[in-house]
Write an enzyme that holds these catalytic residues in place. Structure first.
Site, PDB file in Angstrom:
ATOM      1  N   HIS A 189       1.794  13.860   7.459  1.00 10.58           N
ATOM      2  CA  HIS A 189       2.993  13.215   6.922  1.00 10.58           C
ATOM      3  C   HIS A 189       4.085  13.057   7.966  1.00 10.58           C
ATOM      4  CE1 HIS A 189       1.265  14.421   2.894  1.00 10.58           C
ATOM      5  NE2 HIS A 189       1.222  13.107   2.987  1.00 10.58           N
ATOM      6  N   ARG A 295       0.869  -3.930  -8.204  1.00 10.37           N
ATOM      7  CA  ARG A 295      -0.392  -3.217  -8.495  1.00 10.37           C
ATOM      8  C   ARG A 295      -0.159  -2.289  -9.689  1.00 10.37           C
ATOM      9  NH1 ARG A 295      -0.938  -3.322  -2.465  1.00 10.37           N
ATOM     10  NH2 ARG A 295      -3.038  -4.064  -1.970  1.00 10.37           N
ATOM     11  N   ARG A 331      -0.395  -7.976 -11.477  1.00 11.26           N
ATOM     12  CA  ARG A 331      -1.855  -7.941 -11.494  1.00 11.26           C
ATOM     13  C   ARG A 331      -2.318  -6.983 -12.582  1.00 11.26           C
ATOM     14  NH1 ARG A 331      -5.409  -5.795  -6.537  1.00 11.26           N
ATOM     15  NH2 ARG A 331      -4.525  -3.782  -7.176  1.00 11.26           N
ATOM     16  N   GLU A 429     -11.183 -12.236  -4.104  1.00  9.89           N
ATOM     17  CA  GLU A 429     -11.570 -11.057  -3.321  1.00  9.89           C
ATOM     18  C   GLU A 429     -13.062 -10.778  -3.401  1.00  9.89           C
ATOM     19  OE1 GLU A 429      -9.248  -7.693  -4.663  1.00  9.89           O
ATOM     20  OE2 GLU A 429      -9.575  -8.144  -6.768  1.00  9.89           O
ATOM     21  N   ASN A 452      -8.318  -7.427   1.563  1.00 10.89           N
ATOM     22  CA  ASN A 452      -8.860  -6.070   1.744  1.00 10.89           C
ATOM     23  C   ASN A 452     -10.249  -5.968   1.138  1.00 10.89           C
ATOM     24  OD1 ASN A 452      -6.245  -5.637   2.567  1.00 10.89           O
ATOM     25  ND2 ASN A 452      -5.620  -4.591   0.699  1.00 10.89           N
ATOM     26  N   ASP A 453     -10.364  -6.446  -0.095  1.00 11.32           N
ATOM     27  CA  ASP A 453     -11.681  -6.393  -0.743  1.00 11.32           C
ATOM     28  C   ASP A 453     -12.579  -7.520  -0.266  1.00 11.32           C
ATOM     29  OD1 ASP A 453     -11.886  -4.131  -2.443  1.00 11.32           O
ATOM     30  OD2 ASP A 453     -10.306  -5.000  -3.675  1.00 11.32           O
ATOM     31  N   ARG A 463     -14.581  -0.183   2.459  1.00  7.61           N
ATOM     32  CA  ARG A 463     -13.256  -0.096   3.098  1.00  7.61           C
ATOM     33  C   ARG A 463     -12.750   1.334   3.213  1.00  7.61           C
ATOM     34  NH1 ARG A 463      -9.436  -2.899  -1.620  1.00  7.61           N
ATOM     35  NH2 ARG A 463      -7.667  -1.770  -0.780  1.00  7.61           N
ATOM     36  N   CYS A 500      -2.290 -11.468  -0.413  1.00  6.65           N
ATOM     37  CA  CYS A 500      -1.566 -10.208  -0.615  1.00  6.65           C
ATOM     38  C   CYS A 500      -2.317  -9.024  -0.018  1.00  6.65           C
ATOM     39  CB  CYS A 500      -1.271  -9.971  -2.090  1.00  6.65           C
ATOM     40  SG  CYS A 500      -2.737  -9.950  -3.119  1.00  6.65           S
TER      41      CYS A 500
HETATM   42  C1  PEP Z   1      -6.991  -6.683  -1.800  1.00  8.62           C
HETATM   43  O1  PEP Z   1      -8.117  -6.353  -2.150  1.00  8.62           O
HETATM   44  O2  PEP Z   1      -6.757  -7.306  -0.734  1.00  8.62           O
HETATM   45  C2  PEP Z   1      -5.829  -6.356  -2.635  1.00  8.62           C
HETATM   46  C3  PEP Z   1      -4.635  -6.847  -2.388  1.00  8.62           C
HETATM   47  O3  PEP Z   1      -6.009  -5.502  -3.653  1.00  8.62           O
HETATM   48  P1  PEP Z   1      -6.234  -3.922  -3.489  1.00  8.62           P
HETATM   49  O4  PEP Z   1      -5.953  -3.575  -2.061  1.00  8.62           O
HETATM   50  O5  PEP Z   1      -5.315  -3.303  -4.457  1.00  8.62           O
HETATM   51  O6  PEP Z   1      -7.676  -3.762  -3.844  1.00  8.62           O
HETATM   52 MG    MG Z   2      -8.502  -5.710  -4.165  1.00  8.55          MG
END
Ligand code: PEP
Ligand code: MG
Length: 568
Positions: A189, A295, A331, A429, A452-453, A463, A500
């Site tokens: 931290h 989120r 979302r 995604e 990200n996904d 991930r 996002c």
């Molecule tokens: C993503 O998957 O890019 C996303 C924004 O959602 P999360 O990171 O909450 O899965």
């Molecule tokens: Mg996602």
């Protein structure tokens, strides 16, 4: 002399060392007579209460400017209330005649040693949190006040065995040139806070405090994880220049925070805020154009009960009201994968990221889904609601979700509850929906790319698994080819499309995303200034040329190498 450690936050600094010891005398093995037992137990309870109050105070102060960091102090409060520790300390005092300070020290030590011996480095680093809490308790036990770092008068490089997040939280960050410590992992931290403050930090320097002297001249080259002691004049000169550039650069970035997001030739880019914390302070509404993703699962996590419709209504309304007529993308629940619900026992899955996650989970728990939809719909009267569905893999998913929305509306009508017109959109995604974006665009009002996904599903690399980190390639040419088609499909359908995922906040990726046609980017509050600055340093034409070049390159490594060489 050059000392080496790990870079926890980049940057360069030149200055004098300030040795910081948190003045805690470690207790000696110490026993008390029976008649003093109760007094020691009472004193422990008092100290515990004071520590809780101190952490609560810091937490409240931090929440205002950084809710994420405030969570650290919440974690500390949980440690203080740990059931086993709180049975053990009084029991050692009562049954084994341990003095209170010795009991605090030893009982925490047992936990710390167990954590330190864990193979999982993430868990091992949590030992530092227990150590920090113990230090706070002992400091209060001895009646010490923590005022070492609050009143710095000079610009200094802080050298410490370790810094507690509570130490860092109260420093005058403008007076701290750099931080160097003996302990602390790069996910500790201390590191998280230092990074967010932009203070160059090197951790894990062996025998630091035995080597450096108070007031000694030093150069901290955090980028290389190095500390140069008693540097020669030429070295000081070289790094002073570098440090000046670093500081000037940081100040310049900060000046972009309240500017509009636009390219050097004036193409307007909508800057959205990613909300991942329900209690988040919404100052960012003053320098963002919209909420690109809220989120909502964080409203459901870490608690024993599910949030009811009214609680959700209040949480969603707060954000909608703050943004007024600007869009707020809420979302729907994205539970599963790495996000668990403490309030529900869910069957264990072998591949949770490919399992009953997000929309799939909501379809299987219709009562939970309908409750959320009703709460969001009711909140829609308080602003401009765009409802977004996660983990959409097919048109059937979209149609089925819309049926749920209809049911929720019908129920509200029957109940006489008001709601407004909303937009309904999807996250892109999963590759299967990305590849039929043209068809999806006809069925929804908007989309947002969850890079990200998308990357984990496209590259088949978890991930969360650091062992396959090198396969998780956000700059894989396949990502950009796919994004190009997705953006084109939504543009053609004249439906808004944004991003996002984390890629949307990366300096290197911004020209590509804009060059591929994105006009909406969404990110965490801490990235807004950097993104606005990056945008302002490229023209649309340059961005388009960069994107075109990237589409021709064969590997992620070559894409990154090319981008690193581009001047913007
Ligand atoms: C993503 O998957 O890019 C996303 C924004 O959602 P999360 O990171 O909450 O899965
Ligand atoms: Mg996602």
């Amino acid at each position: 002399m050059v000392l080496s450690g790990k870079c926890a936050a980049p940057g360069v600094a030149v200055g004098r060392i300030f040795i910081y010891k948190n003045n805690i005398l470690l207790p000696k093995e110490n026993f008390i007579p029976e008649k003093e037992q109760q007094e020691n137990i009472d004193r422990y309870l008092l100290v515990k209460k004071q520590a809780m109050e101190e952490f609560a105070e810091i937490k409240t102060a931090m929440r205002k400017h950084d809710p994420k960091k405030a969570e650290i102090f919440e974690a500390y409060q949980e440690i203080i209330n740990d059931i086993v520790i709180n049975e053990e300390i009084p029991s050692k005092i009562r049954n084994e005649n341990w003095a209170g300070d010795w009991a605090i020290y030893q009982v925490y030590e047992t936990v710390i040693v167990v954590l330190q011996q864990t193979a999982d480095s993430f868990i091992a680093e949590r030992a530092v949190d227990f150590d920090n809490v113990r230090s706070m308790l002992l400091r209060l036990w001895y009646g010490e006040k923590n005022d070492g770092l609050e009143h710095l008068t000079d610009y200094v490089i802080i050298a410490a065995h370790d810094l507690l997040p509570s130490d860092i939280a109260c420093i005058d960050r403008n007076k701290v040139l750099a931080i160097i410590t003996e302990t602390g992992g790069i996910t500790s931290h201390t590191a998280i806070i230092a990074k967010s403050y932009g203070i160059p930090t090197v951790l894990g320097i062996n025998e630091l405090l035995d080597t450096v002297k108070h007031g000694q001249m030093a150069v901290v080259n955090a980028d290389e994880g190095q500390v140069i002691l008693d540097p020669e004049e030429s070295v000081v000169e070289k790094y002073t220049q570098k440090s000046d550039i670093f500081l000037r650069d940081k100040k310049i970035t900060e000046t972009y925070l309240y500017r509009e997001g636009c390219t050097a030739d004036g193409v307007r880019i909508d800057i959205g805020l990613n909300i991942s914390n329900v209690d988040m302070d919404l100052t960012a509404a003053d320098y963002t154009d919209s909420v690109g993703i809220f989120r909502t699962e964080f409203l459901y996590m870490g608690r024993d009960t599910l949030p009811d419709e009214d609680e959700q209504f209040t949480a969603y309304s707060r954000v909608l009201e703050r943004y007024g007529q600007r869009p707020v993308i809420i979302r729907t629940l994205d539970i599963g994968g790495d996000k668990e619900l403490a309030s529900m026992e869910l069957p264990e899955e072998k591949n949770p990221f490919l399992g009953n996650r997000a929309l799939r989970f909501c379809f299987s728990k219709s009562d939970i889904f309908i409750t959320q939809l009703k709460a969001a719909l009711r909140a829609s009267v308080n602003g401009n609601l765009w409802l977004m569905l996660p983990m959409v893999s097919s048109l059937e998913d979209i149609r089925r979700a819309k049926e749920f929305i209809c049911i929720a509306k019908e129920e509200l009508k029957k109940e006489g509850a008001a709601f407004s017109e909303i937009k309904t959109g999807i996250m892109i995604e999963i590759p299967s929906i990305a590849l039929i974006s043209d068809l999806a665009a006809k069925e929804v009002d908007f989309a947002s790319i969850g890079s990200n996904d998308l990357c984990q599903y496209l590259c088949a690399a978890d991930r969360m698994n650091s062992d396959v980190e090198s396969y998780y390639q956000s700059y894989h040419p396949a990502m950009f080819r796919l994004l190009k088609d997705v953006i084109k499909a939504f543009d053609k359908a004249e439906k808004p499309i944004s991003i996002c995922g984390e890629l949307g906040a990366e300096r290197l990726a911004i020209p590509i995303l804009v060059g591929l046609g994105l006009r909406k980017l969404s990110m965490g509050a801490a990235s807004v200034a950097t993104v606005k600055r990056s945008l302002s340093s490229i023209t649309l034409k340059q961005a388009e040329e960069i994107a075109a070049k990237v589409l021709e390159l064969p590997t992620a490594a070559e894409v990154k190498k090319f981008l690193a060489g581009v001047k913007y």
